[in-house]
Scaffold this motif. Structure first.
Motif, mmCIF file in Angstrom:
data_model
loop_
_atom_site.group_PDB
_atom_site.id
_atom_site.type_symbol
_atom_site.label_atom_id
_atom_site.label_comp_id
_atom_site.label_asym_id
_atom_site.label_seq_id
_atom_site.Cartn_x
_atom_site.Cartn_y
_atom_site.Cartn_z
ATOM 1 N N ALA A 169 0.833 -1.203 0.000
ATOM 2 C CA ALA A 169 0.000 0.000 0.000
ATOM 3 C C ALA A 169 0.869 1.255 0.000
ATOM 4 O O ALA A 169 0.494 2.285 -0.585
ATOM 5 C CB ALA A 169 -0.926 -0.010 1.212
ATOM 6 N N GLU A 170 2.020 1.188 0.644
ATOM 7 C CA GLU A 170 2.930 2.343 0.681
ATOM 8 C C GLU A 170 3.482 2.639 -0.710
ATOM 9 O O GLU A 170 3.527 3.807 -1.138
ATOM 10 C CB GLU A 170 4.077 2.084 1.654
ATOM 11 C CG GLU A 170 3.667 2.053 3.117
ATOM 12 C CD GLU A 170 3.024 0.733 3.530
ATOM 13 O OE1 GLU A 170 3.067 -0.230 2.716
ATOM 14 O OE2 GLU A 170 2.471 0.657 4.635
ATOM 15 N N GLU A 171 3.891 1.590 -1.427
ATOM 16 C CA GLU A 171 4.401 1.789 -2.782
ATOM 17 C C GLU A 171 3.304 2.314 -3.703
ATOM 18 O O GLU A 171 3.544 3.187 -4.543
ATOM 19 C CB GLU A 171 4.962 0.467 -3.333
ATOM 20 C CG GLU A 171 6.300 0.061 -2.756
ATOM 21 C CD GLU A 171 7.408 1.007 -3.160
ATOM 22 O OE1 GLU A 171 7.489 1.366 -4.354
ATOM 23 O OE2 GLU A 171 8.203 1.399 -2.284
ATOM 24 N N GLU A 172 2.110 1.768 -3.546
ATOM 25 C CA GLU A 172 0.980 2.231 -4.354
ATOM 26 C C GLU A 172 0.744 3.728 -4.141
ATOM 27 O O GLU A 172 0.559 4.486 -5.105
ATOM 28 C CB GLU A 172 -0.278 1.447 -3.980
ATOM 29 C CG GLU A 172 -1.532 1.913 -4.697
ATOM 30 C CD GLU A 172 -2.773 1.199 -4.189
ATOM 31 O OE1 GLU A 172 -3.882 1.686 -4.498
ATOM 32 O OE2 GLU A 172 -2.658 0.182 -3.479
ATOM 33 N N GLU A 173 0.765 4.172 -2.889
ATOM 34 C CA GLU A 173 0.537 5.584 -2.598
ATOM 35 C C GLU A 173 1.687 6.443 -3.122
ATOM 36 O O GLU A 173 1.463 7.549 -3.650
ATOM 37 C CB GLU A 173 0.372 5.786 -1.093
ATOM 38 C CG GLU A 173 0.091 7.225 -0.680
ATOM 39 C CD GLU A 173 -1.158 7.805 -1.304
ATOM 40 O OE1 GLU A 173 -1.249 9.054 -1.379
ATOM 41 O OE2 GLU A 173 -2.043 7.044 -1.733
ATOM 42 N N CYS A 178 -0.306 11.573 -9.840
ATOM 43 C CA CYS A 178 -1.550 12.331 -9.682
ATOM 44 C C CYS A 178 -1.524 13.379 -8.574
ATOM 45 O O CYS A 178 -2.390 14.253 -8.540
ATOM 46 C CB CYS A 178 -2.715 11.366 -9.434
ATOM 47 S SG CYS A 178 -3.387 10.644 -10.949
ATOM 48 N N LYS A 179 -0.590 13.270 -7.654
ATOM 49 C CA LYS A 179 -0.604 14.170 -6.499
ATOM 50 C C LYS A 179 0.658 15.027 -6.397
ATOM 51 O O LYS A 179 1.044 15.448 -5.320
ATOM 52 C CB LYS A 179 -0.777 13.360 -5.216
ATOM 53 C CG LYS A 179 -2.096 12.604 -5.131
ATOM 54 C CD LYS A 179 -2.215 11.841 -3.821
ATOM 55 C CE LYS A 179 -3.537 11.110 -3.692
ATOM 56 N NZ LYS A 179 -3.652 10.394 -2.391
ATOM 57 N N ARG A 187 -1.269 0.536 -8.479
ATOM 58 C CA ARG A 187 -1.023 -0.717 -7.770
ATOM 59 C C ARG A 187 -0.387 -1.765 -8.674
ATOM 60 O O ARG A 187 -0.628 -2.965 -8.529
ATOM 61 C CB ARG A 187 -2.310 -1.239 -7.147
ATOM 62 C CG ARG A 187 -3.397 -1.593 -8.130
ATOM 63 C CD ARG A 187 -4.633 -2.156 -7.433
ATOM 64 N NE ARG A 187 -5.387 -1.122 -6.750
ATOM 65 C CZ ARG A 187 -6.552 -1.329 -6.137
ATOM 66 N NH1 ARG A 187 -7.086 -2.544 -6.135
ATOM 67 N NH2 ARG A 187 -7.195 -0.350 -5.547
ATOM 68 N N SER A 188 0.420 -1.320 -9.627
ATOM 69 C CA SER A 188 1.174 -2.235 -10.485
ATOM 70 C C SER A 188 2.653 -1.862 -10.471
ATOM 71 O O SER A 188 3.021 -0.709 -10.223
ATOM 72 C CB SER A 188 0.653 -2.204 -11.929
ATOM 73 O OG SER A 188 1.052 -1.016 -12.585
ATOM 74 N N LYS A 189 3.484 -2.837 -10.756
ATOM 75 C CA LYS A 189 4.934 -2.597 -10.822
ATOM 76 C C LYS A 189 5.296 -1.715 -12.015
ATOM 77 O O LYS A 189 6.405 -1.175 -12.075
ATOM 78 C CB LYS A 189 5.670 -3.939 -10.941
ATOM 79 C CG LYS A 189 5.493 -4.877 -9.758
ATOM 80 C CD LYS A 189 6.160 -4.345 -8.516
ATOM 81 C CE LYS A 189 6.062 -5.340 -7.362
ATOM 82 N NZ LYS A 189 6.695 -4.828 -6.126
ATOM 83 N N GLU A 190 4.364 -1.577 -12.960
ATOM 84 C CA GLU A 190 4.637 -0.814 -14.174
ATOM 85 C C GLU A 190 4.249 0.658 -14.045
ATOM 86 O O GLU A 190 4.278 1.392 -15.039
ATOM 87 C CB GLU A 190 3.906 -1.442 -15.355
ATOM 88 C CG GLU A 190 4.507 -2.748 -15.852
ATOM 89 C CD GLU A 190 4.399 -3.884 -14.847
ATOM 90 O OE1 GLU A 190 5.295 -4.740 -14.832
ATOM 91 O OE2 GLU A 190 3.411 -3.926 -14.074
ATOM 92 N N SER A 191 3.889 1.115 -12.851
ATOM 93 C CA SER A 191 3.595 2.534 -12.657
ATOM 94 C C SER A 191 4.759 3.372 -13.169
ATOM 95 O O SER A 191 5.931 2.993 -13.044
ATOM 96 C CB SER A 191 3.369 2.819 -11.174
ATOM 97 O OG SER A 191 3.316 4.209 -10.924
ATOM 98 N N GLY A 192 4.424 4.526 -13.773
ATOM 99 C CA GLY A 192 5.469 5.367 -14.351
ATOM 100 C C GLY A 192 6.582 5.717 -13.378
ATOM 101 O O GLY A 192 7.743 5.870 -13.777
ATOM 102 N N ARG A 193 6.258 5.841 -12.105
ATOM 103 C CA ARG A 193 7.280 6.163 -11.097
ATOM 104 C C ARG A 193 8.418 5.144 -11.104
ATOM 105 O O ARG A 193 9.587 5.503 -10.875
ATOM 106 C CB ARG A 193 6.633 6.207 -9.712
ATOM 107 C CG ARG A 193 7.620 6.256 -8.554
ATOM 108 C CD ARG A 193 6.910 6.366 -7.228
ATOM 109 N NE ARG A 193 7.819 6.126 -6.111
ATOM 110 C CZ ARG A 193 7.986 4.945 -5.515
ATOM 111 N NH1 ARG A 193 7.278 3.890 -5.911
ATOM 112 N NH2 ARG A 193 8.837 4.821 -4.516
ATOM 113 N N ASN A 194 8.101 3.884 -11.381
ATOM 114 C CA ASN A 194 9.127 2.841 -11.389
ATOM 115 C C ASN A 194 9.989 2.861 -12.642
ATOM 116 O O ASN A 194 10.934 2.084 -12.755
ATOM 117 C CB ASN A 194 8.474 1.464 -11.237
ATOM 118 C CG ASN A 194 7.801 1.293 -9.892
ATOM 119 O OD1 ASN A 194 8.274 1.799 -8.888
ATOM 120 N ND2 ASN A 194 6.671 0.589 -9.866
#
Length: 470
Positions: free
Chosen positions: A347-351, A358-359, A381-388
């Motif tokens: 949940a921490e990584e997702e946030e 978005c924030k 909630r995926s490993k493919e989020s742009g942040r990664n």
């Protein structure tokens, strides 16, 4: 009020032109999904009048809806078991002869030539299908998220150790099906062995199967009805069901099930294995149980990669995700084009992912988006989020927004983007999205995560109707 397709397209074209003049935008994607329920329906429209619009959905949306596969086929792995493999046995006939053995039994995992399928010829049917995959194809492993299935042929040869002459040949069909439940730590396996043909001269042929689901005590398995040798004759079958259960209830536990087929013909005993290391179907009978998803423990076949189909109910979000999949060069989550997404369970990584996309302060809700929220793809909630992938601000993502437009007296949600703001090299997509569509997709993903028992880094595809058509 009945609205013709040509009227919808004409009005849509007018909306686009007005949008270009009003906002100086290049509209790359406009999706009017009349297949789905409109945002606001006319009170005077009788039930069923949307059927004409539904019929022409593909013409309006210019998208193809793909259907998730009901099952998947695993690639052929391993080779004939070294245990009584015919090549190995015939290479060592001298040793067998010196040990006093006059004949030997060996195995070949393949279909006899007289039963191999030929173009224009239907192979003769010998038995009724005992498991769901027999009619699909033999000598491969098929699976769903809750079932592993295989029907494979095995040839048994009786060889004279002195002359290397084949004294007899038998052909069997081995069918097996493992079924799991996502709310139970108990799983079962049905197995059936049919002796289809035999020209072996022998008073007795017996068959026994040994199965191992764990080398420790974490898997409890009964032995009947396969624990003792059972006689079999041509045209008859032996079948039975194992019941297995995960004895622990903490974390997760993988079970790689391996097998040995033990056959006795005319006093000679031979064993062949499958499912084990470097054996036929190496590693393909794989079950995982866990107590990490939902309040119930359960088991699945984790080698099956499921497909998350975005519901038509959330058509604006579906359009956004499909457009992002098409426009990003990596096509994230789009089967046969990109790589699957993988679950982020923290949940921490997702946030943290959401804070970047978005924030971060760069998102501005479009004033024409009803109840606007920031939506992102790939999901937070995926490993493919742009942040990664090095994204430090949502401003680096492809930019989309949804507007509500009146067409023929009905309100529709239309997806827009600025052509300059959808670079193929972008690592993410971001949209001004109605809250109900954003949270609706998120809720569906959460329920599928439980149903499929997706654990950390488990893969899944996303079907949002992305199209190969330009």
């Amino acid at each position: 009020m009945e609205v013709k397709l040509t009227q919808i397209l004409n009005i849509a074209q007018e909306v686009v032109l007005n949008a270009r003049l009003r906002k100086m935008l290049t509209m790359v994607t406009v999706v009017i999904l009349t297949l789905f329920a409109p945002a606001t329906a006319s009170a005077n429209e009788p039930a069923g009048t949307a059927s004409e619009k539904t019929l022409h959905h593909s013409e309006i949306a210019q998208r193809k809806a793909s259907t998730a596969q009901e099952y998947r086929t695993l690639p052929v792995t391993g080779k004939n078991s070294g245990k009584s493999d015919c090549t190995e046995v015939r290479r060592n006939l001298k040793k067998l002869r010196e040990a006093g053995q006059k004949q030997a039994v060996c195995f070949e995992w393949k279909t006899p030539k007289n039963r191999a399928p030929r173009k224009g010829v239907t192979a003769p049917s010998v038995v009724d299908d005992a498991v769901w995959c027999t009619s699909i194809g033999k000598n491969q492993v098929y699976l769903t998220r809750n079932s592993i299935c295989s029907a494979h042929d095995v040839i048994m040869l009786v060889v004279d150790t002195a002359t290397d002459i084949i004294l007899g040949k038998a052909y069997g069909l081995l069918e097996q099906e493992i079924d799991t439940k996502n709310t139970s730590t108990e799983f079962s396996e049905y197995m059936k062995f049919t002796l289809v043909e035999s020209d072996v001269i022998a008073d007795l042929i017996t068959v026994r199967v040994e199965a191992t689901c764990s080398l420790d005590k974490s898997c409890k398995q009964d032995t009947e009805p396969w624990g003792t040798p059972r006689p079999i004759t041509v045209g008859t079958s032996i079948d039975g069901t194992w019941t297995r259960s995960w004895t622990d209830n903490t974390g997760n536990k993988p079970f790689l099930i391996t097998y040995d087929l033990v056959v006795e013909i005319a006093g000679s005993i031979a064993t062949t294995g499958w499912g084990g290391d470097k054996e036929q179907f190496d590693g393909q009978f794989y079950v995982r149980c866990d107590n990490e998803v939902s309040k119930y423990a359960g088991c699945v076949a984790p080698d099956f990669t499921p497909t998350f189909e975005i519901s038509d109910e959330y058509y604006a979000a579906r359009a956004f995700i499909g457009a992002t999949q098409e426009n990003m060069s990596t096509h994230p989550g789009w089967e046969n084009h990109g790589k699957p997404l993988h679950r982020e369970s923290s949940a921490e990584e997702e946030e943290d992912n959401r804070k970047v996309i978005c924030k971060d302060g760069s998102f501005t809700a479009n004033p024409d988006t009803p109840d606007a929220t920031c939506d992102e793809y790939p999901f937070a909630r995926s490993k493919e989020s742009g942040r990664n992938f090095g994204v430090t601000s949502g401003a680096e993502c492809q930019q989309y927004w949804v507007e509500a437009e009146m067409i023929g007296g009905q309100e529709y949600l239309i997806l827009f983007n600025n052509g300059d703001d959808v670079p193929a090299s972008a690592k993410c997509g971001r949209a001004s999205m109605p809250s109900s569509h954003n949270t609706g997709v998120g809720g569906e993903l959460g329920r599928k995560t439980v149903k499929w028992r997706l654990l950390e880094n488990d893969p899944y595809w996303v079907d949002a109707g992305a199209s190969d058509e330009s």
